[in-house]
Design an enzyme around this catalytic site. Structure first.
Site, PDB file in Angstrom:
ATOM      1  N   LYS A  14       0.832  -1.218   0.000  1.00 22.40           N
ATOM      2  CA  LYS A  14       0.000   0.000   0.000  1.00 22.40           C
ATOM      3  C   LYS A  14       0.864   1.265   0.000  1.00 22.40           C
ATOM      4  CE  LYS A  14      -2.234  -1.142   3.852  1.00 22.40           C
ATOM      5  NZ  LYS A  14      -1.727  -2.472   4.214  1.00 22.40           N
ATOM      6  N   ARG A  89      -9.757   0.414   8.967  1.00 22.16           N
ATOM      7  CA  ARG A  89      -9.333  -0.945   9.283  1.00 22.16           C
ATOM      8  C   ARG A  89     -10.378  -1.690  10.105  1.00 22.16           C
ATOM      9  NH1 ARG A  89      -3.391  -0.119   8.889  1.00 22.16           N
ATOM     10  NH2 ARG A  89      -2.352  -2.104   9.177  1.00 22.16           N
ATOM     11  N   ARG A 128      11.287  -6.329   5.201  1.00 18.05           N
ATOM     12  CA  ARG A 128      11.107  -4.915   5.541  1.00 18.05           C
ATOM     13  C   ARG A 128      11.624  -4.642   6.955  1.00 18.05           C
ATOM     14  NH1 ARG A 128       5.159  -2.328   4.988  1.00 18.05           N
ATOM     15  NH2 ARG A 128       4.859  -3.147   7.067  1.00 18.05           N
ATOM     16  N   ARG A 134      11.663  -1.466  11.653  1.00 16.71           N
ATOM     17  CA  ARG A 134      10.341  -1.436  12.306  1.00 16.71           C
ATOM     18  C   ARG A 134      10.187  -2.653  13.206  1.00 16.71           C
ATOM     19  NH1 ARG A 134       5.208  -0.214   8.466  1.00 16.71           N
ATOM     20  NH2 ARG A 134       4.180  -1.424  10.076  1.00 16.71           N
ATOM     21  N   ARG A 146      -0.771  -9.619  13.532  1.00 19.22           N
ATOM     22  CA  ARG A 146      -1.319  -8.574  12.653  1.00 19.22           C
ATOM     23  C   ARG A 146      -2.146  -9.178  11.522  1.00 19.22           C
ATOM     24  NH1 ARG A 146       4.070  -6.100  11.343  1.00 19.22           N
ATOM     25  NH2 ARG A 146       3.044  -4.740   9.837  1.00 19.22           N
TER      26      ARG A 146
HETATM   27  P1  ADP Z   1       1.006  -2.425   7.907  1.00 20.09           P
HETATM   28  O1  ADP Z   1       0.091  -2.148   6.753  1.00 20.09           O
HETATM   29  O2  ADP Z   1       2.300  -2.984   7.532  1.00 20.09           O
HETATM   30  O3  ADP Z   1       0.343  -3.187   9.023  1.00 20.09           O
HETATM   31  P2  ADP Z   1       0.760   0.276   8.930  1.00 20.09           P
HETATM   32  O4  ADP Z   1       1.895   1.194   8.859  1.00 20.09           O
HETATM   33  O5  ADP Z   1      -0.445   0.580   8.101  1.00 20.09           O
HETATM   34  O6  ADP Z   1       1.422  -1.084   8.562  1.00 20.09           O
HETATM   35  O7  ADP Z   1       0.243   0.139  10.437  1.00 20.09           O
HETATM   36  C1  ADP Z   1       1.113  -0.181  11.494  1.00 20.09           C
HETATM   37  C2  ADP Z   1       0.320  -0.359  12.776  1.00 20.09           C
HETATM   38  O8  ADP Z   1      -0.324   0.885  13.138  1.00 20.09           O
HETATM   39  C3  ADP Z   1      -0.816  -1.381  12.739  1.00 20.09           C
HETATM   40  O9  ADP Z   1      -0.370  -2.692  12.982  1.00 20.09           O
HETATM   41  C4  ADP Z   1      -1.725  -0.847  13.873  1.00 20.09           C
HETATM   42  O10 ADP Z   1      -1.226  -1.198  15.148  1.00 20.09           O
HETATM   43  C5  ADP Z   1      -1.596   0.652  13.744  1.00 20.09           C
HETATM   44  N1  ADP Z   1      -2.651   1.181  12.857  1.00 20.09           N
HETATM   45  C6  ADP Z   1      -2.464   1.705  11.611  1.00 20.09           C
HETATM   46  N2  ADP Z   1      -3.638   2.084  11.069  1.00 20.09           N
HETATM   47  C7  ADP Z   1      -4.592   1.800  11.985  1.00 20.09           C
HETATM   48  C8  ADP Z   1      -6.009   1.928  12.016  1.00 20.09           C
HETATM   49  N3  ADP Z   1      -6.683   2.437  10.978  1.00 20.09           N
HETATM   50  N4  ADP Z   1      -6.676   1.524  13.137  1.00 20.09           N
HETATM   51  C9  ADP Z   1      -6.010   1.027  14.179  1.00 20.09           C
HETATM   52  N5  ADP Z   1      -4.680   0.852  14.207  1.00 20.09           N
HETATM   53  C10 ADP Z   1      -3.979   1.226  13.135  1.00 20.09           C
END
Ligand code: ADP
Length: 190
Positions: A14, A89, A128, A134, A146
């Site tokens: 993404k 999400r 990654r 990270r 996750r």
């Molecule tokens: P990835 O797509 O690799 O999981 P992101 O950078 O989108 O990585 O998100 C990292 C973390 O941030 C998620 O695992 C979650 O803990 C938190 N997070 C991100 N977006 C949301 C959301 N919309 N609602 C709740 N938690 C979120």
């Protein structure tokens, strides 16, 4: 306005595709993950709160995430449109986003979903984790958590857009450029 949701599991690509899309379509990129990480780096109260969830591979609570996202949208009153990356999400987040955009006389044009199978995701995330440092990408148990959270809480968001005829699935495996072209061909038909 052109408002897009870029959807897909952790590691689907993404972020990579968002960067290309905002350049081509001149949209504002809102990645909730990026915003949380910036807050963690800056040591804000929001960052401290978010870190405890992120490091465990859990979602940050809806009220926190929705409030933060609304603030970000309101900070770009002249945007031509937004790419929402990593948001919504949960179903509650999807409903809140519709309300927020309706207040501005607009809505989501489409959800573009990058589809990648689980084994490939796990491989990508571990790579990654080595490159980016990270913490949530380095531990296989947290990665699995996750993916489980994605399947349980985030997958229902697909249905939210599907019943509105706004869901488009794209194969997220292959060349970055050909995935980008597939995304653009859907957007250009909108
Ligand atoms: P990835 O797509 O690799 O999981 P992101 O950078 O989108 O990585 O998100 C990292 C973390 O941030 C998620 O695992 C979650 O803990 C938190 N997070 C991100 N977006 C949301 C959301 N919309 N609602 C709740 N938690 C979120």
């Amino acid at each position: 306005m052109l408002n897009l949701v870029l959807f897909g599991p952790p590691g689907a690509g993404k972020g990579t595709q968002s960067a290309k899309l905002i350049e081509k379509y001149q949209l504002v990129h809102l990645s909730t993950g990026d915003i949380f990480r910036a807050n963690i780096k800056g040591g804000t109260d929001l960052g401290v709160l978010a870190k405890s969830y992120i490091d465990a591979g859990k979602l940050v609570p809806d009220e926190v995430t929705i409030g933060m996202l609304a603030q970000e949208v309101n900070q770009s009153p002249n945007a031509k449109g937004f790419i929402f990356d990593g948001f919504p999400r949960t179903s509650a987040q999807a409903e809140a986003l519709d309300v927020l955009l309706a207040e501005k006389g607009t809505g989501i044009a489409m959800m573009l979903a990058l589809e990648v199978e689980e084994e490939e995701l796990k491989k990508r995330l571990l790579i990654r984790g080595k490159d980016s440092g990270r913490a949530d990408d380095q531990d296989p148990a947290i990665i699995q958590n996750r993916i489980n959270v994605y399947n349980a809480e985030t997958m229902p968001v697909k249905l939210f857009y599907e019943v509105q005829g706004k869901y488009y699935g794209i194969n997220g495996i292959g060349e970055i450029e050909s995935i980008f072209e597939a995304l653009c061909s859907h957007i250009d038909k909108a």
